[in-house]
Design a protein around this motif. Structure first.
Motif, PDB file in Angstrom:
ATOM      1  N   LEU A  73       0.836  -1.206   0.000  1.00 31.98           N
ATOM      2  CA  LEU A  73       0.000   0.000   0.000  1.00 31.98           C
ATOM      3  C   LEU A  73       0.871   1.257   0.000  1.00 31.98           C
ATOM      4  N   VAL A  74       1.933   1.244   0.799  1.00 26.74           N
ATOM      5  CA  VAL A  74       2.849   2.386   0.843  1.00 26.74           C
ATOM      6  C   VAL A  74       3.487   2.593  -0.526  1.00 26.74           C
ATOM      7  N   ASP A  75       3.858   1.495  -1.174  1.00 23.19           N
ATOM      8  CA  ASP A  75       4.470   1.593  -2.504  1.00 23.19           C
ATOM      9  C   ASP A  75       3.525   2.257  -3.496  1.00 23.19           C
ATOM     10  N   SER A  76       2.261   1.870  -3.470  1.00 21.85           N
ATOM     11  CA  SER A  76       1.298   2.468  -4.404  1.00 21.85           C
ATOM     12  C   SER A  76       1.074   3.947  -4.091  1.00 21.85           C
ATOM     13  N   LYS A  77       1.045   4.296  -2.806  1.00 30.01           N
ATOM     14  CA  LYS A  77       0.873   5.709  -2.425  1.00 30.01           C
ATOM     15  C   LYS A  77       2.069   6.544  -2.867  1.00 30.01           C
ATOM     16  N   LEU A  78       3.282   5.995  -2.701  1.00 28.85           N
ATOM     17  CA  LEU A  78       4.479   6.715  -3.119  1.00 28.85           C
ATOM     18  C   LEU A  78       4.516   6.897  -4.631  1.00 28.85           C
ATOM     19  N   LYS A  79       4.145   5.848  -5.365  1.00 29.18           N
ATOM     20  CA  LYS A  79       4.119   5.970  -6.831  1.00 29.18           C
ATOM     21  C   LYS A  79       3.061   6.971  -7.276  1.00 29.18           C
ATOM     22  N   ASN A  80       1.944   6.981  -6.582  1.00 28.72           N
ATOM     23  CA  ASN A  80       0.893   7.957  -6.875  1.00 28.72           C
ATOM     24  C   ASN A  80       1.404   9.375  -6.648  1.00 28.72           C
ATOM     25  N   ALA A  81       2.155   9.575  -5.577  1.00 24.32           N
ATOM     26  CA  ALA A  81       2.694  10.899  -5.269  1.00 24.32           C
ATOM     27  C   ALA A  81       3.705  11.339  -6.320  1.00 24.32           C
ATOM     28  N   THR A  82       4.516  10.387  -6.813  1.00 27.04           N
ATOM     29  CA  THR A  82       5.488  10.764  -7.840  1.00 27.04           C
ATOM     30  C   THR A  82       4.806  11.061  -9.165  1.00 27.04           C
ATOM     31  N   ASN A  83       3.742  10.328  -9.464  1.00 24.59           N
ATOM     32  CA  ASN A  83       3.017  10.582 -10.715  1.00 24.59           C
ATOM     33  C   ASN A  83       2.335  11.940 -10.706  1.00 24.59           C
ATOM     34  N   LYS A  84       1.949  12.410  -9.533  1.00 26.51           N
ATOM     35  CA  LYS A  84       1.301  13.718  -9.419  1.00 26.51           C
ATOM     36  C   LYS A  84       2.309  14.841  -9.190  1.00 26.51           C
ATOM     37  N   ASN A  85       3.597  14.509  -9.265  1.00 27.95           N
ATOM     38  CA  ASN A  85       4.687  15.478  -9.069  1.00 27.95           C
ATOM     39  C   ASN A  85       4.650  16.130  -7.691  1.00 27.95           C
ATOM     40  N   VAL A  86       4.175  15.402  -6.706  1.00 26.13           N
ATOM     41  CA  VAL A  86       4.191  15.889  -5.333  1.00 26.13           C
ATOM     42  C   VAL A  86       5.535  15.570  -4.704  1.00 26.13           C
ATOM     43  N   MET A  87       6.110  14.454  -5.116  1.00 26.93           N
ATOM     44  CA  MET A  87       7.364  13.983  -4.550  1.00 26.93           C
ATOM     45  C   MET A  87       8.279  13.565  -5.696  1.00 26.93           C
ATOM     46  N   HIS A  88       9.572  13.777  -5.526  1.00 22.41           N
ATOM     47  CA  HIS A  88      10.537  13.353  -6.542  1.00 22.41           C
ATOM     48  C   HIS A  88      10.646  11.835  -6.540  1.00 22.41           C
ATOM     49  N   LYS A  89      10.846  11.251  -7.707  1.00 24.26           N
ATOM     50  CA  LYS A  89      10.855   9.787  -7.800  1.00 24.26           C
ATOM     51  C   LYS A  89      12.003   9.168  -7.028  1.00 24.26           C
ATOM     52  N   ASN A  90      13.152   9.857  -6.956  1.00 22.46           N
ATOM     53  CA  ASN A  90      14.273   9.311  -6.192  1.00 22.46           C
ATOM     54  C   ASN A  90      13.993   9.341  -4.693  1.00 22.46           C
ATOM     55  N   ALA A  91      13.290  10.370  -4.237  1.00 24.66           N
ATOM     56  CA  ALA A  91      12.921  10.442  -2.819  1.00 24.66           C
ATOM     57  C   ALA A  91      11.959   9.316  -2.466  1.00 24.66           C
ATOM     58  N   ALA A  92      11.018   9.040  -3.359  1.00 25.12           N
ATOM     59  CA  ALA A  92      10.068   7.953  -3.128  1.00 25.12           C
ATOM     60  C   ALA A  92      10.783   6.605  -3.121  1.00 25.12           C
ATOM     61  N   ALA A  93      11.720   6.428  -4.047  1.00 30.16           N
ATOM     62  CA  ALA A  93      12.476   5.176  -4.105  1.00 30.16           C
ATOM     63  C   ALA A  93      13.318   4.995  -2.848  1.00 30.16           C
TER      64      ALA A  93
END
Length: 87
Positions: A53-73
């Motif tokens: 669930l956390v993974d999907s939320k993080l990917k959702n945040a990166t897709n919406k440009n709320v969070m950088h993809k490297n920060a999510a990773a």
């Protein structure tokens, strides 16, 4: 307060984006807290499900440009490491 019509519109758009970004960040933080609570309680199986669930939320945040993809990773990697150490 802005007097120009386009500036007023930009303020409205910025406020709307700020509210959306805040909502997405809060969802991510809440899901991470639930994961860590399950991990601390010793519920490894529940923690695995919450990690997905956390993974999907993080990917959702990166897709919406709320969070950088490297920060999510980086966050995802740290949480996966915690889960692997616990199990």
């Amino acid at each position: 307060m802005a007097n120009i019509k386009s500036a007023i519109k930009r303020i409205d758009v910025a406020n709307k984006n700020n509210a959306r970004n805040k909502m997405v960040k809060t969802e991510v933080k809440t899901s991470i807290k639930k994961f860590e609570a399950a991990l601390n309680a010793g519920n490894i199986d529940e923690a695995r499900e919450l990690l997905r669930l956390v993974d999907s939320k993080l990917k959702n945040a990166t897709n919406k440009n709320v969070m950088h993809k490297n920060a999510a990773a980086r966050k995802m990697s740290a949480l996966a490491t915690k889960l692997n150490k616990a199990s």
